[in-house]
Scaffold this motif. Sequence first.
Motif, PDB file in Angstrom:
ATOM      1  N   THR A 191       0.831  -1.213   0.000  1.00 56.54           N
ATOM      2  CA  THR A 191       0.000   0.000   0.000  1.00 56.54           C
ATOM      3  C   THR A 191       0.860   1.257   0.000  1.00 56.54           C
ATOM      4  O   THR A 191       0.374   2.339  -0.328  1.00 56.54           O
ATOM      5  CB  THR A 191      -0.954   0.053   1.210  1.00 56.54           C
ATOM      6  N   TYR A 192       2.123   1.140   0.372  1.00 59.78           N
ATOM      7  CA  TYR A 192       3.037   2.291   0.336  1.00 59.78           C
ATOM      8  C   TYR A 192       3.457   2.614  -1.095  1.00 59.78           C
ATOM      9  O   TYR A 192       3.928   3.719  -1.365  1.00 59.78           O
ATOM     10  CB  TYR A 192       4.306   2.012   1.138  1.00 59.78           C
ATOM     11  N   TRP A 193       3.298   1.652  -2.001  1.00 62.78           N
ATOM     12  CA  TRP A 193       3.812   1.794  -3.362  1.00 62.78           C
ATOM     13  C   TRP A 193       2.730   1.850  -4.439  1.00 62.78           C
ATOM     14  O   TRP A 193       2.925   2.485  -5.476  1.00 62.78           O
ATOM     15  CB  TRP A 193       4.758   0.629  -3.689  1.00 62.78           C
ATOM     16  N   TYR A 194       1.611   1.160  -4.211  1.00 62.76           N
ATOM     17  CA  TYR A 194       0.615   1.002  -5.272  1.00 62.76           C
ATOM     18  C   TYR A 194      -0.760   1.490  -4.838  1.00 62.76           C
ATOM     19  O   TYR A 194      -1.224   1.141  -3.746  1.00 62.76           O
ATOM     20  CB  TYR A 194       0.478  -0.473  -5.665  1.00 62.76           C
ATOM     21  N   PRO A 195      -1.464   2.249  -5.706  1.00 66.97           N
ATOM     22  CA  PRO A 195      -2.877   2.564  -5.445  1.00 66.97           C
ATOM     23  C   PRO A 195      -3.730   1.318  -5.671  1.00 66.97           C
ATOM     24  O   PRO A 195      -3.259   0.327  -6.241  1.00 66.97           O
ATOM     25  CB  PRO A 195      -3.182   3.657  -6.473  1.00 66.97           C
ATOM     26  N   ALA A 196      -4.986   1.366  -5.242  1.00 64.95           N
ATOM     27  CA  ALA A 196      -5.844   0.177  -5.235  1.00 64.95           C
ATOM     28  C   ALA A 196      -5.974  -0.467  -6.605  1.00 64.95           C
ATOM     29  O   ALA A 196      -5.939  -1.699  -6.727  1.00 64.95           O
ATOM     30  CB  ALA A 196      -7.229   0.545  -4.694  1.00 64.95           C
ATOM     31  N   HIS A 197      -6.122   0.340  -7.663  1.00 66.16           N
ATOM     32  CA  HIS A 197      -6.378  -0.258  -8.966  1.00 66.16           C
ATOM     33  C   HIS A 197      -5.171  -0.984  -9.535  1.00 66.16           C
ATOM     34  O   HIS A 197      -5.287  -1.711 -10.515  1.00 66.16           O
ATOM     35  CB  HIS A 197      -6.883   0.810  -9.953  1.00 66.16           C
ATOM     36  N   ARG A 198      -4.005  -0.799  -8.942  1.00 62.30           N
ATOM     37  CA  ARG A 198      -2.814  -1.544  -9.347  1.00 62.30           C
ATOM     38  C   ARG A 198      -2.419  -2.615  -8.325  1.00 62.30           C
ATOM     39  O   ARG A 198      -1.681  -3.528  -8.657  1.00 62.30           O
ATOM     40  CB  ARG A 198      -1.626  -0.594  -9.543  1.00 62.30           C
ATOM     41  N   ARG A 199      -2.921  -2.475  -7.125  1.00 61.69           N
ATOM     42  CA  ARG A 199      -2.446  -3.331  -6.039  1.00 61.69           C
ATOM     43  C   ARG A 199      -2.953  -4.771  -6.152  1.00 61.69           C
ATOM     44  O   ARG A 199      -2.297  -5.707  -5.700  1.00 61.69           O
ATOM     45  CB  ARG A 199      -2.857  -2.731  -4.701  1.00 61.69           C
ATOM     46  N   GLY A 200      -4.135  -4.959  -6.748  1.00 63.13           N
ATOM     47  CA  GLY A 200      -4.675  -6.310  -6.859  1.00 63.13           C
ATOM     48  C   GLY A 200      -3.745  -7.229  -7.622  1.00 63.13           C
ATOM     49  O   GLY A 200      -3.456  -8.349  -7.195  1.00 63.13           O
ATOM     50  N   ARG A 201      -3.242  -6.726  -8.744  1.00 63.12           N
ATOM     51  CA  ARG A 201      -2.354  -7.566  -9.558  1.00 63.12           C
ATOM     52  C   ARG A 201      -1.025  -7.803  -8.853  1.00 63.12           C
ATOM     53  O   ARG A 201      -0.465  -8.898  -8.897  1.00 63.12           O
ATOM     54  CB  ARG A 201      -2.127  -6.913 -10.923  1.00 63.12           C
ATOM     55  N   ALA A 258      -6.488   2.897   5.991  1.00 65.84           N
ATOM     56  CA  ALA A 258      -5.354   3.786   5.730  1.00 65.84           C
ATOM     57  C   ALA A 258      -4.508   3.961   6.980  1.00 65.84           C
ATOM     58  O   ALA A 258      -4.974   3.756   8.105  1.00 65.84           O
ATOM     59  CB  ALA A 258      -5.835   5.149   5.238  1.00 65.84           C
ATOM     60  N   GLY A 259      -3.240   4.362   6.767  1.00 65.56           N
ATOM     61  CA  GLY A 259      -2.351   4.754   7.855  1.00 65.56           C
ATOM     62  C   GLY A 259      -2.135   3.682   8.905  1.00 65.56           C
ATOM     63  O   GLY A 259      -2.082   2.494   8.624  1.00 65.56           O
ATOM     64  N   THR A 260      -2.029   4.116  10.172  1.00 64.71           N
ATOM     65  CA  THR A 260      -1.838   3.188  11.282  1.00 64.71           C
ATOM     66  C   THR A 260      -3.042   2.262  11.396  1.00 64.71           C
ATOM     67  O   THR A 260      -2.911   1.093  11.766  1.00 64.71           O
ATOM     68  CB  THR A 260      -1.639   3.951  12.604  1.00 64.71           C
ATOM     69  N   GLY A 261      -4.216   2.782  11.056  1.00 66.47           N
ATOM     70  CA  GLY A 261      -5.418   1.949  11.047  1.00 66.47           C
ATOM     71  C   GLY A 261      -5.295   0.810  10.059  1.00 66.47           C
ATOM     72  O   GLY A 261      -5.760  -0.304  10.314  1.00 66.47           O
ATOM     73  N   ALA A 262      -4.644   1.061   8.921  1.00 69.68           N
ATOM     74  CA  ALA A 262      -4.422  -0.004   7.940  1.00 69.68           C
ATOM     75  C   ALA A 262      -3.473  -1.052   8.497  1.00 69.68           C
ATOM     76  O   ALA A 262      -3.683  -2.256   8.345  1.00 69.68           O
ATOM     77  CB  ALA A 262      -3.864   0.576   6.638  1.00 69.68           C
ATOM     78  N   ALA A 263      -2.402  -0.590   9.155  1.00 67.97           N
ATOM     79  CA  ALA A 263      -1.432  -1.530   9.737  1.00 67.97           C
ATOM     80  C   ALA A 263      -2.120  -2.451  10.738  1.00 67.97           C
ATOM     81  O   ALA A 263      -1.933  -3.667  10.716  1.00 67.97           O
ATOM     82  CB  ALA A 263      -0.296  -0.759  10.414  1.00 67.97           C
ATOM     83  N   ALA A 264      -2.933  -1.864  11.618  1.00 64.57           N
ATOM     84  CA  ALA A 264      -3.623  -2.659  12.634  1.00 64.57           C
ATOM     85  C   ALA A 264      -4.734  -3.504  12.018  1.00 64.57           C
ATOM     86  O   ALA A 264      -4.911  -4.677  12.367  1.00 64.57           O
ATOM     87  CB  ALA A 264      -4.191  -1.745  13.717  1.00 64.57           C
TER      88      ALA A 264
END
Length: 439
Positions: free
Chosen positions: A145-155, A375-381
């Motif tokens: 998630t630090y590198w790719y937006p959602a529409h690219r992250r699935g692949r 997102a953010g720390t919430g995403a990590a947790a």
Amino acid sequence: MSSPANPLHHPGAGAPPSTFEEATYRKVAWRLTPLLMLSYVVAYLDRVNVGFAKLGMSTDLGLSDAVYGFGAGIFFIGYFIFEVPSNIILHRVGARVWIARIMVSWGIISMLTMFVTTPTMFYAMRFLLGLAEAGFFPGIILYLTYWYPAHRRGRMTTWFMTAIAISGVVGGPISGYILKAFNGANGWHGWQWLFLLEGIPSVIVGILVFVVLDDRISKAKWLTDQERELLERNIAAEEATKEDHSIGKVMMSPRVLLMSLIYFSFVMGLYGVSFWLPTIIKSTGVTDAFMIGLLSAIPFAAAVIAMVLVARSADRTSERRWHVALPGFAGALGLVLSVVWAHDTTLAMAALTLATMGIITTLPLFWSLPTSFLAGTGAAAGIAMINSIGNLAGFLSPYAVGWLKQITSTTDSGMYMLAAFMILGGLLAISVPARLVNK
């Protein structure tokens, strides 16, 4: 992945922005994906090679099916305990140091498993292995998630998770060969050599991660200023659409709990197959350890193809829910057919191949659901919580299959149970609001 791009051009130099952006993301993919895949291959191999070790370990140590199933699954109790803290630490100290720490420690513990002599020692080493590995998988999901937006992250998540299938393709024949060829060498059983030889690569790759991996886009010296600005701009634009909730709020979120239940259902299928596949193949009449290893590679090889094709379709259509659910239903069908055709090796392998393709294909596409709104720390947790709760199925699944096998003398009822969970996971995925995840 696509073939390497031609030399990059900045949009200002005449190339269209879309061409520059595609070339930039190809560059990132070739830099990150091979190392992440290699890391997961050795991680998954160390996690599930106990399925092959069982072929000799159970007899040598007098382990019942229930004892084996409990020992295989207790890995996930240690995993559960340290999962959320581990991911929060990674978010704060960086992926490079933390992923390297995880890999080196689990490699050492995996090698030490060769010295177990009692059920209690077996339980202890599996628990410690889970404790050491906690945070690896959700850490990588967070890292993407630090590198790719959602529409690219699935692949990209799919390419990363093909490592599960690749570890089955590579690990099956290698594990079978080690069991057969090394048995008795230096006075050690084949399963002891298995733990030793398959633990070493984790330590080596962990050191490689520490040397090569970059924590964030801003630290990647191999990117040009223009490439770095493009990537960070795309991530910032997506993060602006998400809410960064507190850890406590994330933990109690109905959405996160729903995601945890969906993932739990699919992981039930994954580890039921992963830990018991060699035993199921053996029950069809195949007795040679190396041949079992070769046959076990077939379902995973097919799964690689299915994962890539389904992920490509999901990214092209921006549809997530049905791309998760339909493979889940296919996996359930394969599990049922594996029981119906259990006494015919060819038909049973066809059914197990369908089951493995469906089960494994659900996993990378599933992760496109929660990462669409965390997102953010919430995403990590949140990611860590979903993964840790989901992976409690890694404890329940092999133990339940082992217990059912012990009281019924077959794996039939266990496969029906796993099929029911795959159907449940698919139905729950369809229930997720489309507006939440189809981006």
